[in-house]
Design an enzyme around this catalytic site. Structure first.
Site, PDB file in Angstrom:
ATOM      1  N   ASN A   1     132.686  99.533 -23.935  1.00 25.44           N
ATOM      2  CA  ASN A   1     133.754  98.607 -23.550  1.00 25.44           C
ATOM      3  C   ASN A   1     133.235  97.178 -23.612  1.00 25.44           C
ATOM      4  OD1 ASN A   1     132.717  97.791 -20.836  1.00 25.44           O
ATOM      5  ND2 ASN A   1     132.936  99.992 -20.464  1.00 25.44           N
TER       6      ASN A   1
ATOM      7  N   ALA B   1     129.677  97.579 -12.369  1.00 28.30           N
ATOM      8  CA  ALA B   1     129.610  98.037 -13.765  1.00 28.30           C
ATOM      9  C   ALA B   1     130.973  98.523 -14.239  1.00 28.30           C
ATOM     10  CB  ALA B   1     128.592  99.166 -13.879  1.00 28.30           C
TER      11      ALA B   1
ATOM     12  N   ASP C   1     134.770 105.731 -18.842  1.00 27.53           N
ATOM     13  CA  ASP C   1     135.417 106.822 -18.108  1.00 27.53           C
ATOM     14  C   ASP C   1     135.151 108.181 -18.737  1.00 27.53           C
ATOM     15  OD1 ASP C   1     136.706 105.377 -16.020  1.00 27.53           O
ATOM     16  OD2 ASP C   1     137.947 104.481 -17.582  1.00 27.53           O
TER      17      ASP C   1
ATOM     18  N   LYS D   1     123.781 112.022 -37.675  1.00 32.28           N
ATOM     19  CA  LYS D   1     124.939 111.150 -37.921  1.00 32.28           C
ATOM     20  C   LYS D   1     126.089 111.970 -38.522  1.00 32.28           C
ATOM     21  CE  LYS D   1     126.330 107.115 -40.485  1.00 32.28           C
ATOM     22  NZ  LYS D   1     126.093 106.347 -41.693  1.00 32.28           N
TER      23      LYS D   1
ATOM     24  N   PHE E   1     134.658  97.384  -7.550  1.00 34.09           N
ATOM     25  CA  PHE E   1     135.614  96.533  -8.246  1.00 34.09           C
ATOM     26  C   PHE E   1     136.783  97.406  -8.693  1.00 34.09           C
ATOM     27  CE2 PHE E   1     134.018  92.221  -9.153  1.00 34.09           C
ATOM     28  CZ  PHE E   1     132.812  92.303  -8.488  1.00 34.09           C
TER      29      PHE E   1
ATOM     30  N   LYS F   1     137.716 106.331  -3.320  1.00 32.12           N
ATOM     31  CA  LYS F   1     136.273 106.299  -3.582  1.00 32.12           C
ATOM     32  C   LYS F   1     135.469 106.024  -2.312  1.00 32.12           C
ATOM     33  CE  LYS F   1     136.997 104.861  -8.340  1.00 32.12           C
ATOM     34  NZ  LYS F   1     136.263 104.556  -9.569  1.00 32.12           N
TER      35      LYS F   1
HETATM   36  N1  CTP Z   1     133.139 103.220 -11.333  1.00 29.68           N
HETATM   37  C1  CTP Z   1     132.000 103.976 -11.258  1.00 29.68           C
HETATM   38  N2  CTP Z   1     131.855 105.064 -12.074  1.00 29.68           N
HETATM   39  C2  CTP Z   1     132.811 105.402 -12.952  1.00 29.68           C
HETATM   40  C3  CTP Z   1     133.986 104.622 -13.037  1.00 29.68           C
HETATM   41  C4  CTP Z   1     134.120 103.543 -12.214  1.00 29.68           C
HETATM   42  O1  CTP Z   1     131.118 103.675 -10.459  1.00 29.68           O
HETATM   43  N3  CTP Z   1     132.648 106.457 -13.734  1.00 29.68           N
HETATM   44  C5  CTP Z   1     133.288 102.101 -10.400  1.00 29.68           C
HETATM   45  C6  CTP Z   1     133.285 100.734 -11.049  1.00 29.68           C
HETATM   46  O2  CTP Z   1     131.993 100.200 -11.098  1.00 29.68           O
HETATM   47  C7  CTP Z   1     134.194  99.960 -10.124  1.00 29.68           C
HETATM   48  C8  CTP Z   1     135.176 100.999  -9.596  1.00 29.68           C
HETATM   49  O3  CTP Z   1     134.544 102.252  -9.791  1.00 29.68           O
HETATM   50  O4  CTP Z   1     133.494  99.467  -9.013  1.00 29.68           O
HETATM   51  C9  CTP Z   1     136.521 101.003 -10.248  1.00 29.68           C
HETATM   52  O5  CTP Z   1     136.400 101.037 -11.644  1.00 29.68           O
HETATM   53  P1  CTP Z   1     137.703 101.025 -12.561  1.00 29.68           P
HETATM   54  O6  CTP Z   1     137.290 101.053 -14.001  1.00 29.68           O
HETATM   55  O7  CTP Z   1     138.643  99.942 -12.116  1.00 29.68           O
HETATM   56  O8  CTP Z   1     138.421 102.348 -12.144  1.00 29.68           O
HETATM   57  P2  CTP Z   1     138.309 103.820 -12.628  1.00 29.68           P
HETATM   58  O9  CTP Z   1     137.683 104.626 -11.563  1.00 29.68           O
HETATM   59  O10 CTP Z   1     137.687 103.890 -13.974  1.00 29.68           O
HETATM   60  O11 CTP Z   1     139.839 104.243 -12.683  1.00 29.68           O
HETATM   61  P3  CTP Z   1     140.981 103.879 -13.748  1.00 29.68           P
HETATM   62  O12 CTP Z   1     140.313 103.667 -15.078  1.00 29.68           O
HETATM   63  O13 CTP Z   1     141.853 105.055 -13.713  1.00 29.68           O
HETATM   64  O14 CTP Z   1     141.635 102.655 -13.233  1.00 29.68           O
END
Ligand code: CTP
Length: 494
Positions: free
Chosen positions: A292, A356, A360, A370, A406, A424
């Site tokens: 990302n 971070a 996902d 490859k 975040f 969470k």
């Molecule tokens: N986070 C994490 N581990 C993951 C996904 C997210 O620790 N696998 C943490 C991020 O660092 C952030 C928070 O969870 O502090 C929210 O991340 P965000 O991307 O907004 O949410 P997601 O949990 O990915 O949910 P969604 O994509 O459905 O909004």
């Protein structure tokens, strides 16, 4: 200048009458006596002479004449390179030390020369490289005693288990080990070795011995080591090594240790904080990945601001193009799994900030080779969820006192972020709308935050990521000062 004037001059030079009294360990009447008798006892003059460089000048204790210190003299680092596989990293370290205006003289052990050549080291330091103890020419030009004495700091990087063992036992069978016994400068050791060698009781006992002798260690870090094993033993990041050295040398010249009883305290002194930052990259095959756009800027700014306020910061970062902030221990990772493992290894902290942008999804079966286009149709890639690190920490049996996350949202900011905080089990969430003002927050230098806790919400105006970081650190400091005052976790009234 008469004596009366000299004492007044000294008073000004040493920060006023109060400061001079403290330095001399006397009261106001003693100072008036020295003035009246036109005499400062030699032992007192010597005290001032010893401390004068910390005020930026030299003082002759006999004549009480002040002279200027040569400010252009670069701090002198004696770099001892020992023979580990990370020896090649010493080259980058020298380059960076020179960028930071340090003068570097290198000493290489015989085995270090199996990994890198004295010629390349000398090209980078701009100085002769020393290695032989019994080199008569050098003994005439510069004896090993002098080599050790002119150093402001001795850095052993990388330090092998063998060299650490030699130091612990006071051996002096080559130039490098002899210098460690001769020097009066502070010694820093940056180990690098196989994780089993590092955790071996013999090595740990040796390190404990050296620490008792006031020898400081930088690292090692956790992660993949050059020998292919994972664990503690990785050579620390160059930026972190340099920040530790700078801190030590600054301390030497700052007024903080002039009046030891008046050491400045900072709001987050003694608080351990773990921060995740940057993206994670999930491999598809050896050359492709899912990633990302996170730049890591917000997480790095928070790490910097926490360290600035005295916290002991460990930053676990995905791949970004940022330098490790000053005084922050950086652990580099790539995937969500590695980030979670690094967090697990470092979870003994009071506060965690998950900044971070963890991917996902990860690829269920990463290809070893490859993927080729030859099959006429695109490959099917099966994804599975990555571990949710924030949620795992939020529900962990050893959950740190303060857990901050975040939330990146495109719609229903408050509701989605509130749900995320509860789900969470985070204490606070800094929510941002990913598409603020029509542009992505990811690569931007500014941020706009909705700060949410269990009991309320507060909108933080658009500001630089550094300013947002300082605001958050302010909150964290308030939280911990309340925790320390009451002994319980109570700060919730935002
Ligand atoms: N986070 C994490 N581990 C993951 C996904 C997210 O620790 N696998 C943490 C991020 O660092 C952030 C928070 O969870 O502090 C929210 O991340 P965000 O991307 O907004 O949410 P997601 O949990 O990915 O949910 P969604 O994509 O459905 O909004």
């Amino acid at each position: 200048m008469n004596y009366h004037d000299t004492l007044s001059y000294l008073m000004d030079a040493f920060g006023g009458a109060d400061s001079l009294q403290k330095l001399l360990g006397v009261g106001p009447s003693a100072l008036s006596n020295y003035r009246r008798r036109e005499h400062l006892p030699l032992n007192q003059a010597r005290k001032l002479s010893n401390i004068a460089p910390k005020f930026g000048f030299n003082l002759d204790p006999y004549t009480l004449k002040i002279s200027v210190i040569d400010d252009d003299r670069k701090p002198e680092i004696l770099l001892i390179i020992t023979g580990g596989i990370a020896a090649y990293k010493a080259l980058e370290l020298i380059r960076r030390l020179r960028d930071f205006e340090f003068s570097v003289t290198a000493v290489m052990t015989a085995s270090a020369q199996q990994f890198i050549t004295p010629l390349s080291v000398s090209a980078l330091t701009g100085n002769k490289v020393y290695s032989e103890l019994f080199d008569l020419t050098d003994e005439q030009e510069m004896g090993h005693i002098q080599l050790a004495r002119k150093a402001d700091l001795v850095l052993i990087a990388p330090a092998t288990a063998n060299f650490i063992g030699k130091m612990a036992h006071g051996l002096a069978d080559d130039l490098a080990s002899t210098l460690c016994l001769v020097t009066e400068a502070p010694i820093f050791v940056a180990p690098s070795m196989n994780p089993h060698m590092w955790t071996n009781t013999a090595t740990q006992d040796n390190c404990a011995k050296l620490k008792r002798r006031n020898i400081s260690f930088i690292g090692p870090d956790n992660g993949d080591t050059a020998c292919g094993e994972t664990g503690s033993g990785r050579f620390a990041e160059t930026g972190f090594i340099i920040s530790q050295i700078q801190q030590k040398l600054l301390q030497k010249h700052s007024s903080a240790d002039i009046f030891p009883s008046e050491k400045q305290t900072k709001p987050l002194d003694g608080i351990k904080i773990l921060i995740t930052a940057g993206p994670t990259l999930e491999p598809i095959d050896p050359v492709r990945f899912i990633g990302n756009r996170s730049s890591g800027k917000q997480g790095y700014a928070i790490a910097y601001a926490c360290a600035e306020q005295g916290a002991d910061v460990c930053l676990i970062s995905g791949p970004v193009s940022l330098e490790a902030p000053l005084n922050v221990r950086l652990i580099k990772v790539e995937t969500a799994q590695q980030m979670k493992q690094a967090c697990a290894d470092e979870l003994d902290v009071e506060c965690v900030i998950c900044a971070a942008a963890v991917a996902d999804w990860q690829v269920k079966q990463t290809a070893n080779a490859k993927l080729k286009k030859s099959n006429n149709k695109p490959p099917e890639i099966v994804l599975t969820e990555t571990p949710d690190i924030l949620s795992w920490i939020g529900h962990h049996p050893s959950r740190p006192k303060l857990v901050i996350g975040f939330a990146a949202e495109t719609d229903s900011l408050k509701k989605n972020a509130d749900d995320k905080r509860a789900r969470k089990n985070a204490d606070w969430i800094l929510a941002n709308s990913v598409l603020q003002s029509g542009e992505s927050v990811f690569n931007s230098d500014i941020n706009e935050v909705l700060f949410l806790s269990k009991t309320g919400a507060e909108y933080w105006d658009t500001d630089s990521k550094q300013a947002i970081a300082r605001k958050l650190v302010h909150r964290i400091s308030d939280y911990f000062s309340d925790v320390h005052v009451s002994g319980v976790q109570k700060k919730e009234n935002i």
